[in-house]
Write a protein that holds these residues in place. Sequence first.
Motif, PDB file in Angstrom:
ATOM      1  N   ARG A   5     -31.652  33.622  47.465  1.00 50.08           N
ATOM      2  CA  ARG A   5     -32.681  33.143  46.538  1.00 50.08           C
ATOM      3  C   ARG A   5     -34.034  33.565  47.080  1.00 50.08           C
ATOM      4  O   ARG A   5     -34.274  33.513  48.292  1.00 50.08           O
ATOM      5  CB  ARG A   5     -32.654  31.619  46.415  1.00 50.08           C
ATOM      6  N   VAL A   6     -34.916  33.986  46.190  1.00 54.35           N
ATOM      7  CA  VAL A   6     -36.325  34.191  46.518  1.00 54.35           C
ATOM      8  C   VAL A   6     -37.056  32.969  45.982  1.00 54.35           C
ATOM      9  O   VAL A   6     -37.071  32.725  44.774  1.00 54.35           O
ATOM     10  CB  VAL A   6     -36.869  35.495  45.896  1.00 54.35           C
ATOM     11  N   VAL A   7     -37.623  32.176  46.893  1.00 54.98           N
ATOM     12  CA  VAL A   7     -38.129  30.854  46.558  1.00 54.98           C
ATOM     13  C   VAL A   7     -39.639  30.800  46.749  1.00 54.98           C
ATOM     14  O   VAL A   7     -40.155  31.214  47.798  1.00 54.98           O
ATOM     15  CB  VAL A   7     -37.461  29.774  47.446  1.00 54.98           C
ATOM     16  N   ALA A   8     -40.339  30.267  45.755  1.00 56.22           N
ATOM     17  CA  ALA A   8     -41.778  30.052  45.868  1.00 56.22           C
ATOM     18  C   ALA A   8     -42.010  28.728  46.578  1.00 56.22           C
ATOM     19  O   ALA A   8     -41.713  27.665  46.031  1.00 56.22           O
ATOM     20  CB  ALA A   8     -42.426  30.046  44.489  1.00 56.22           C
ATOM     21  N   ASP A  35     -41.135  24.705  52.210  1.00 58.96           N
ATOM     22  CA  ASP A  35     -41.186  23.571  51.293  1.00 58.96           C
ATOM     23  C   ASP A  35     -41.131  24.152  49.888  1.00 58.96           C
ATOM     24  O   ASP A  35     -42.157  24.456  49.282  1.00 58.96           O
ATOM     25  CB  ASP A  35     -42.472  22.763  51.495  1.00 58.96           C
ATOM     26  N   ALA A  36     -39.918  24.342  49.402  1.00 66.17           N
ATOM     27  CA  ALA A  36     -39.738  25.007  48.122  1.00 66.17           C
ATOM     28  C   ALA A  36     -39.946  24.014  46.997  1.00 66.17           C
ATOM     29  O   ALA A  36     -39.233  23.028  46.882  1.00 66.17           O
ATOM     30  CB  ALA A  36     -38.336  25.611  48.043  1.00 66.17           C
ATOM     31  N   LEU A  37     -40.947  24.284  46.181  1.00 61.43           N
ATOM     32  CA  LEU A  37     -41.218  23.436  45.024  1.00 61.43           C
ATOM     33  C   LEU A  37     -40.346  23.901  43.865  1.00 61.43           C
ATOM     34  O   LEU A  37     -40.449  25.038  43.415  1.00 61.43           O
ATOM     35  CB  LEU A  37     -42.688  23.534  44.629  1.00 61.43           C
ATOM     36  N   ASP A  65     -39.866  29.539  39.888  1.00 64.84           N
ATOM     37  CA  ASP A  65     -39.939  28.931  41.211  1.00 64.84           C
ATOM     38  C   ASP A  65     -38.892  29.513  42.145  1.00 64.84           C
ATOM     39  O   ASP A  65     -39.102  29.598  43.350  1.00 64.84           O
ATOM     40  CB  ASP A  65     -39.715  27.414  41.112  1.00 64.84           C
ATOM     41  N   ALA A  66     -37.730  29.888  41.600  1.00 65.70           N
ATOM     42  CA  ALA A  66     -36.648  30.444  42.410  1.00 65.70           C
ATOM     43  C   ALA A  66     -35.944  31.541  41.631  1.00 65.70           C
ATOM     44  O   ALA A  66     -35.639  31.375  40.445  1.00 65.70           O
ATOM     45  CB  ALA A  66     -35.651  29.357  42.815  1.00 65.70           C
ATOM     46  N   LEU A 115     -43.992  32.747  49.773  1.00 68.65           N
ATOM     47  CA  LEU A 115     -42.720  33.139  49.182  1.00 68.65           C
ATOM     48  C   LEU A 115     -41.697  33.285  50.304  1.00 68.65           C
ATOM     49  O   LEU A 115     -42.005  33.842  51.373  1.00 68.65           O
ATOM     50  CB  LEU A 115     -42.875  34.469  48.430  1.00 68.65           C
ATOM     51  N   PHE A 116     -40.480  32.814  50.066  1.00 69.82           N
ATOM     52  CA  PHE A 116     -39.467  32.795  51.107  1.00 69.82           C
ATOM     53  C   PHE A 116     -38.166  33.394  50.599  1.00 69.82           C
ATOM     54  O   PHE A 116     -37.848  33.322  49.410  1.00 69.82           O
ATOM     55  CB  PHE A 116     -39.206  31.357  51.583  1.00 69.82           C
ATOM     56  N   LEU A 117     -37.405  33.978  51.530  1.00 67.72           N
ATOM     57  CA  LEU A 117     -36.065  34.475  51.262  1.00 67.72           C
ATOM     58  C   LEU A 117     -35.078  33.492  51.873  1.00 67.72           C
ATOM     59  O   LEU A 117     -35.194  33.131  53.035  1.00 67.72           O
ATOM     60  CB  LEU A 117     -35.872  35.868  51.873  1.00 67.72           C
TER      61      LEU A 117
END
Length: 646
Positions: free
Chosen positions: A47-50, A192-194, A22-23, A55-57
Amino acid sequence: MRVAIEILSGAAAGRRQEYELDAIRIGRTASNELVLEEEHVAGEHVRVVAGVEGLFLEDRGSAQGTWLVRGSERTALGEARTTAELESGDVIELGGSGGEGTRLRVSFELEPDHVEIVESRPLATLGTEPGTPGEAAERLRKILSAQRALGAARDLESVVAALADAALDLVPGATHATVALIEGDPRAKNLDALTTVATRVRGPGGRSEAPETPIPLTRSVVRKVVRERTAVLAADAPSETFSSESLLGANIRSTIGVPLWKGDEILGVLQVDNRAAPAMFHGRDVDSLGVLAADASLAVANARLIGRLQAAEQRLDRENQFLKGRERARSGEIRIVGESRAMGELLRQLDKVVDTRVTVLIEGETGTGKELVASALHHRSKRREKLFVAQNCAAFPENLLESELFGHKRGAFTGATEDKKGLFEVADGGTLFLDEIGEMPAGLQAKLLRVLQEGEVRPLGSHQVKHVNVRVVAATNRKLEDEVAAGRFREDLYYRLKVFPIRVPPLRERRDDVARLAQHFLEIASREMGKPVAGLAQETLAALSAYEWPGNVRELENEIQRLVIQADPGAFIAPDLLSPAVRRVEGMVQNLGARSGTLRERVEQVERFIVLEVLREHDNNKTSAAKTLGITREGLHKKLKQLGIG
């Protein structure tokens, strides 16, 4: 979601790694999923976050800087913008400002939204499929057991673990239960990082146990649960009609996704899977998990709230300890530096009045440390556990100063949108220090007199008085007698304030303390600036001790700070770094030829030179010379005798 990261530059250039997390934490410390050893990379840099939708940085507050490079566009992340949505092929640059940082390429493929939905239940309809009486009774027993477990959980970690265990117990056909919570960044609405916080698998004998490896979420199901606020039952389908990569890739035969919610806010998702054999969950399984999720949602929300309150309490406790420590550091017990006769007399005066209720008036020139003396008075007293509050009476116009001191009611004047406590109420039980009391407007002087006489304050716009128990300490650099004679200060207030006057001597009257103060300020400045300094050269100390210091202790502190800024690390501070005004005195020291002897002996030589020069300038007129030197005629006679000048 499978994410590949290729290192394009740096010590590990050419390395490529794949993740199903997830991260993905990236940084220099060993706790990161991707460790980079370059010095310009922070401990946990990004962090690279799902997220739910992609996908987010996320920049983790690194001082070295983070950039997202997409084609010819280069975007900086930092305080103003901490997150950015990633596209496959984007390059992340860590550290550096001109393209010289460590560069990483991110590649991934989002799962398609095609999900074979067997059943979908809006939140309002959950729990409406009872099943047979026996089944309903068994479900009720398990739900009650789950409620007891959730109620006994004391923190968020315990709550989500109890929820995952209960889910496996409630759905006999399930082999995996995963709880993921949404951790949204308020500065990035689309992030909205799960985060998967608990996973349980059915072990031997049907026991619930933690898995050895992370269990990926079925993102296609999760997206539908979050978007539509609905419980979802999904199933395998032939590949030509159903192509959800995560379902097929994980060999899932069926899965249930149920939202955790509070009001309109989705808190997270409970996902229950069957990965062992072809089998289908039923609508009543969705119902059971929906009822469980309703109870668990409240427990999750409460645990989060309690966690925030505990964190706030800990933060306030740390702040309180810091403020108390800072006040102790500012108190006379620690920071009043000086062993001269003048300072010894001042401290004896403080000890006499410390635990009385009388008002104290501290008199002295600007920069002598009057607030420090007031703070010492407070911290030596029995009021030390209450607040010491300081207010400069010259810092506000009359109407605002009145509100600051006495408070106001909502609507008392334009802009008074809520009630406000005055400083007399804030300092109740403690000490209120009123600096520059001579600058207080005449209208407020009468109100201050009433507080001193009656112990009552009345906020602006209020008809009720409030009783306060405050020790008032005032300070001035003016001669209040002259202000009273000129009609600018109330005579009755003057006598009320001057019950116990204390005079703080200027630094020129306590030259014996200059070296100690200089060393004290040197240690503080060196520590705060992170620059070790060997010390002050002997000639530098002699010049500092001989200077008149018209700005008193404050000027000396500023001079030492400036010296530390200029000094080379680890070196002694030479006299050539002194400010021009002090260097003029240093020139006198050199002209005297004071090449040996103790610091006191050298200072006496400088003083002798200065006194003789001033007497010469005034044709030996001791009255005029004393005025120029800033001392009384009697003081000059005493100095002449001390220096052995006939």
